[in-house]
Design a protein around this motif. Structure first.
Motif, PDB file in Angstrom:
ATOM      1  N   LEU A 123       0.412 -56.267   4.293  1.00 47.60           N
ATOM      2  CA  LEU A 123       1.446 -56.504   5.318  1.00 47.60           C
ATOM      3  C   LEU A 123       2.373 -57.646   4.896  1.00 47.60           C
ATOM      4  O   LEU A 123       1.930 -58.648   4.336  1.00 47.60           O
ATOM      5  N   ASP A 124       3.649 -57.447   5.204  1.00 46.99           N
ATOM      6  CA  ASP A 124       4.657 -58.381   4.682  1.00 46.99           C
ATOM      7  C   ASP A 124       5.447 -59.085   5.761  1.00 46.99           C
ATOM      8  O   ASP A 124       5.486 -58.663   6.911  1.00 46.99           O
ATOM      9  N   PHE A 125       6.130 -60.138   5.331  1.00 50.41           N
ATOM     10  CA  PHE A 125       7.245 -60.710   6.075  1.00 50.41           C
ATOM     11  C   PHE A 125       8.373 -60.816   5.061  1.00 50.41           C
ATOM     12  O   PHE A 125       8.215 -61.485   4.032  1.00 50.41           O
ATOM     13  N   ASP A 142      -4.884 -52.671  14.756  1.00 46.60           N
ATOM     14  CA  ASP A 142      -4.299 -52.132  15.981  1.00 46.60           C
ATOM     15  C   ASP A 142      -3.938 -53.290  16.900  1.00 46.60           C
ATOM     16  O   ASP A 142      -4.762 -54.153  17.177  1.00 46.60           O
ATOM     17  N   LYS A 143      -2.651 -53.315  17.316  1.00 49.24           N
ATOM     18  CA  LYS A 143      -2.169 -54.335  18.266  1.00 49.24           C
ATOM     19  C   LYS A 143      -1.823 -53.627  19.570  1.00 49.24           C
ATOM     20  O   LYS A 143      -0.659 -53.370  19.851  1.00 49.24           O
ATOM     21  N   PRO A 144      -2.811 -53.238  20.386  1.00 47.09           N
ATOM     22  CA  PRO A 144      -2.558 -52.389  21.565  1.00 47.09           C
ATOM     23  C   PRO A 144      -1.611 -53.011  22.596  1.00 47.09           C
ATOM     24  O   PRO A 144      -0.913 -52.281  23.296  1.00 47.09           O
ATOM     25  N   SER A 193      11.219 -45.942   7.347  1.00 47.86           N
ATOM     26  CA  SER A 193      11.886 -47.229   7.566  1.00 47.86           C
ATOM     27  C   SER A 193      11.052 -48.050   8.530  1.00 47.86           C
ATOM     28  O   SER A 193      10.456 -47.534   9.471  1.00 47.86           O
ATOM     29  N   SER A 194      11.003 -49.334   8.262  1.00 47.18           N
ATOM     30  CA  SER A 194      10.224 -50.233   9.095  1.00 47.18           C
ATOM     31  C   SER A 194      11.152 -51.340   9.561  1.00 47.18           C
ATOM     32  O   SER A 194      12.373 -51.152   9.594  1.00 47.18           O
ATOM     33  N   TYR A 195      10.597 -52.472   9.867  1.00 44.62           N
ATOM     34  CA  TYR A 195      11.418 -53.613  10.271  1.00 44.62           C
ATOM     35  C   TYR A 195      12.331 -54.036   9.131  1.00 44.62           C
ATOM     36  O   TYR A 195      11.971 -53.926   7.983  1.00 44.62           O
ATOM     37  N   GLY A 196      13.492 -54.545   9.463  1.00 43.89           N
ATOM     38  CA  GLY A 196      14.343 -55.166   8.444  1.00 43.89           C
ATOM     39  C   GLY A 196      13.853 -56.566   8.210  1.00 43.89           C
ATOM     40  O   GLY A 196      12.708 -56.790   7.862  1.00 43.89           O
ATOM     41  N   VAL A 244      -2.940 -42.748   6.839  1.00 38.86           N
ATOM     42  CA  VAL A 244      -3.506 -44.085   6.634  1.00 38.86           C
ATOM     43  C   VAL A 244      -2.400 -45.124   6.814  1.00 38.86           C
ATOM     44  O   VAL A 244      -1.437 -45.167   6.052  1.00 38.86           O
ATOM     45  N   GLU A 245      -2.536 -45.937   7.848  1.00 40.31           N
ATOM     46  CA  GLU A 245      -1.518 -46.931   8.206  1.00 40.31           C
ATOM     47  C   GLU A 245      -2.071 -48.342   8.096  1.00 40.31           C
ATOM     48  O   GLU A 245      -3.285 -48.544   8.183  1.00 40.31           O
ATOM     49  N   ASP A 246      -1.166 -49.296   7.948  1.00 38.11           N
ATOM     50  CA  ASP A 246      -1.596 -50.696   7.933  1.00 38.11           C
ATOM     51  C   ASP A 246      -1.837 -51.225   9.342  1.00 38.11           C
ATOM     52  O   ASP A 246      -2.837 -51.863   9.618  1.00 38.11           O
ATOM     53  N   ILE A 247      -0.865 -50.934  10.231  1.00 34.98           N
ATOM     54  CA  ILE A 247      -0.957 -51.507  11.579  1.00 34.98           C
ATOM     55  C   ILE A 247      -0.224 -50.617  12.571  1.00 34.98           C
ATOM     56  O   ILE A 247       0.794 -50.022  12.237  1.00 34.98           O
ATOM     57  N   ILE A 248      -0.769 -50.489  13.775  1.00 37.81           N
ATOM     58  CA  ILE A 248      -0.035 -49.840  14.862  1.00 37.81           C
ATOM     59  C   ILE A 248       0.384 -50.930  15.830  1.00 37.81           C
ATOM     60  O   ILE A 248      -0.458 -51.644  16.377  1.00 37.81           O
ATOM     61  N   ASP A 249       1.694 -51.055  15.971  1.00 30.62           N
ATOM     62  CA  ASP A 249       2.259 -52.111  16.794  1.00 30.62           C
ATOM     63  C   ASP A 249       2.888 -51.455  18.022  1.00 30.62           C
ATOM     64  O   ASP A 249       2.190 -51.170  18.992  1.00 30.62           O
ATOM     65  N   SER A 250       4.175 -51.152  17.978  1.00 24.99           N
ATOM     66  CA  SER A 250       4.791 -50.422  19.097  1.00 24.99           C
ATOM     67  C   SER A 250       4.271 -48.983  19.156  1.00 24.99           C
ATOM     68  O   SER A 250       4.268 -48.362  20.205  1.00 24.99           O
ATOM     69  N   GLY A 251       3.874 -48.460  17.998  1.00 17.74           N
ATOM     70  CA  GLY A 251       3.412 -47.076  17.920  1.00 17.74           C
ATOM     71  C   GLY A 251       4.542 -46.091  17.658  1.00 17.74           C
ATOM     72  O   GLY A 251       4.308 -44.895  17.490  1.00 17.74           O
ATOM     73  N   LEU A 252       5.777 -46.591  17.613  1.00 21.73           N
ATOM     74  CA  LEU A 252       6.943 -45.709  17.467  1.00 21.73           C
ATOM     75  C   LEU A 252       6.935 -44.965  16.129  1.00 21.73           C
ATOM     76  O   LEU A 252       7.237 -43.775  16.062  1.00 21.73           O
ATOM     77  N   THR A 253       6.572 -45.675  15.062  1.00 22.12           N
ATOM     78  CA  THR A 253       6.546 -45.062  13.729  1.00 22.12           C
ATOM     79  C   THR A 253       5.533 -43.924  13.679  1.00 22.12           C
ATOM     80  O   THR A 253       5.837 -42.815  13.244  1.00 22.12           O
ATOM     81  N   LEU A 254       4.325 -44.214  14.148  1.00 21.86           N
ATOM     82  CA  LEU A 254       3.258 -43.207  14.076  1.00 21.86           C
ATOM     83  C   LEU A 254       3.487 -42.030  15.000  1.00 21.86           C
ATOM     84  O   LEU A 254       3.148 -40.900  14.654  1.00 21.86           O
ATOM     85  N   ASN A 269      -1.816 -60.102  19.761  1.00 24.04           N
ATOM     86  CA  ASN A 269      -0.408 -59.992  19.412  1.00 24.04           C
ATOM     87  C   ASN A 269       0.086 -61.167  18.555  1.00 24.04           C
ATOM     88  O   ASN A 269       0.634 -62.128  19.077  1.00 24.04           O
ATOM     89  N   LYS A 270      -0.116 -61.043  17.252  1.00 25.64           N
ATOM     90  CA  LYS A 270       0.392 -62.035  16.308  1.00 25.64           C
ATOM     91  C   LYS A 270       1.128 -61.303  15.201  1.00 25.64           C
ATOM     92  O   LYS A 270       0.865 -60.117  14.982  1.00 25.64           O
ATOM     93  N   PHE A 271       2.008 -61.984  14.496  1.00 32.83           N
ATOM     94  CA  PHE A 271       2.685 -61.342  13.381  1.00 32.83           C
ATOM     95  C   PHE A 271       1.856 -61.519  12.109  1.00 32.83           C
ATOM     96  O   PHE A 271       1.711 -62.613  11.576  1.00 32.83           O
ATOM     97  N   ILE A 272       1.321 -60.396  11.650  1.00 30.37           N
ATOM     98  CA  ILE A 272       0.335 -60.390  10.572  1.00 30.37           C
ATOM     99  C   ILE A 272       0.997 -60.318   9.196  1.00 30.37           C
ATOM    100  O   ILE A 272       1.961 -59.593   9.012  1.00 30.37           O
ATOM    101  N   VAL A 273       0.433 -61.058   8.257  1.00 29.18           N
ATOM    102  CA  VAL A 273       0.815 -60.910   6.845  1.00 29.18           C
ATOM    103  C   VAL A 273      -0.458 -60.864   5.993  1.00 29.18           C
ATOM    104  O   VAL A 273      -1.510 -61.331   6.404  1.00 29.18           O
TER     105      VAL A 273
HETATM  106  P1  IMP Z   1       5.295 -49.804  14.916  1.00 36.42           P
HETATM  107  O1  IMP Z   1       5.915 -50.889  15.763  1.00 36.42           O
HETATM  108  O2  IMP Z   1       3.935 -49.413  15.432  1.00 36.42           O
HETATM  109  O3  IMP Z   1       6.225 -48.641  14.763  1.00 36.42           O
HETATM  110  O4  IMP Z   1       5.073 -50.441  13.475  1.00 36.42           O
HETATM  111  C1  IMP Z   1       5.866 -50.108  12.385  1.00 36.42           C
HETATM  112  C2  IMP Z   1       5.517 -50.833  11.133  1.00 36.42           C
HETATM  113  O5  IMP Z   1       5.911 -52.182  11.283  1.00 36.42           O
HETATM  114  C3  IMP Z   1       4.049 -50.929  10.732  1.00 36.42           C
HETATM  115  O6  IMP Z   1       3.618 -49.810  10.035  1.00 36.42           O
HETATM  116  C4  IMP Z   1       4.092 -52.140   9.831  1.00 36.42           C
HETATM  117  O7  IMP Z   1       4.494 -51.786   8.516  1.00 36.42           O
HETATM  118  C5  IMP Z   1       5.134 -53.006  10.493  1.00 36.42           C
HETATM  119  N1  IMP Z   1       4.486 -54.037  11.319  1.00 36.42           N
HETATM  120  C6  IMP Z   1       4.125 -53.969  12.606  1.00 36.42           C
HETATM  121  N2  IMP Z   1       3.533 -55.103  13.017  1.00 36.42           N
HETATM  122  C7  IMP Z   1       3.511 -55.907  11.926  1.00 36.42           C
HETATM  123  C8  IMP Z   1       2.984 -57.227  11.679  1.00 36.42           C
HETATM  124  O8  IMP Z   1       2.399 -57.904  12.554  1.00 36.42           O
HETATM  125  N3  IMP Z   1       3.160 -57.702  10.408  1.00 36.42           N
HETATM  126  C9  IMP Z   1       3.781 -57.005   9.418  1.00 36.42           C
HETATM  127  N4  IMP Z   1       4.252 -55.770   9.596  1.00 36.42           N
HETATM  128  C10 IMP Z   1       4.132 -55.229  10.839  1.00 36.42           C
END
Ligand code: IMP
Ligand code: MG
Length: 180
Positions: free
Chosen positions: A159-161, A131-133, A69-72, A99-109, A151-155
């Motif tokens: 990657l989706d919105f 990577d969004k450290p 599960s990811s963002y709603g 293989v991941e698209d992006i590490i943001d908070s890192g919680l998923t990984l 730190n930007k919201f990537i598409v």
């Molecule tokens: P986390 O915050 O590292 O757990 O990221 C969880 C998931 O959120 C990632 O694997 C992406 O699918 C999604 N995500 C995080 N940042 C972005 C973003 O900037 N754009 C789109 N999806 C994102």
């Protein structure tokens, strides 16, 4: 209150993505020379990256998929990780690369890594396109990183919105619309 988002510029173009993936593929091929790997794609965001990456790897490669599960409909991580689709493969004794698209908070990984380590792979590494450290909440670092970004919201490029824009062949970002 709903926010409106507008497209930013192209952040990373098609050719730049391709070139970097060739480099990552070469690096992985060197690191695992004479061995085999199991690449695990984290659906859905990593699907484009995964399919391009494995074509640049020249060691024995198997693939599998997981969905978590990811963002709603929001752009903030909830911190809640649920396994929506588990692996078909037994990973015991395998050289696993997540293989991941992006590490943001890192919680998923962080969750995925611990979950997979409990199944006794021979080794486990992480390969992320982006990577969004700045936004890190859990202590995870990737072994292979395509691009470190601000730190930007990537598409785009997977990657989706709200499930849209995954098919863009380049990486862009969304910005909150500014009202004057
Ligand atoms: P986390 O915050 O590292 O757990 O990221 C969880 C998931 O959120 C990632 O694997 C992406 O699918 C999604 N995500 C995080 N940042 C972005 C973003 O900037 N754009 C789109 N999806 C994102
Ligand atoms: Mg993802």
């Amino acid at each position: 209150m709903t926010k409106n988002y507008v497209f930013g510029d192209v952040m990373i173009g098609k050719e730049q993505i391709h070139k970097r993936i060739q480099e990552l593929g070469a690096e992985i091929s060197r690191d695992y020379k004479g061995q085999s790997i199991l690449a695990i794609c984290v659906l859905k965001g990593a699907v484009l990256f995964m399919s391009d990456l494995i074509r640049e790897i020249n060691v024995e490669t198997k693939i599998d998929f997981m969905a978590v599960s990811s963002y709603g409909a929001s752009t903030q991580s909830t911190g809640v990780v649920r396994i929506l689709k588990d692996l078909d493969t037994n990973i015991e004794g395998e050289n696993v690369i997540i293989v991941e698209d992006i590490i943001d908070s890192g919680l998923t990984l962080k969750y995925l890594k611990d979950y997979l380590l409990a199944r006794n792979p021979k080794s486990l590494k992480i390969c992320t396109l982006l990577d969004k450290p700045e936004r890190r909440q859990a202590a995870v670092t990737a072994d292979y990183i395509g691009f470190t970004i601000e730190n930007k919201f990537i598409v785009g490029y997977g990657l989706d919105f709200n499930q849209l824009y995954r098919n863009l062949p380049y990486i862009s970002y969304l910005e909150e619309e500014k009202h004057s």
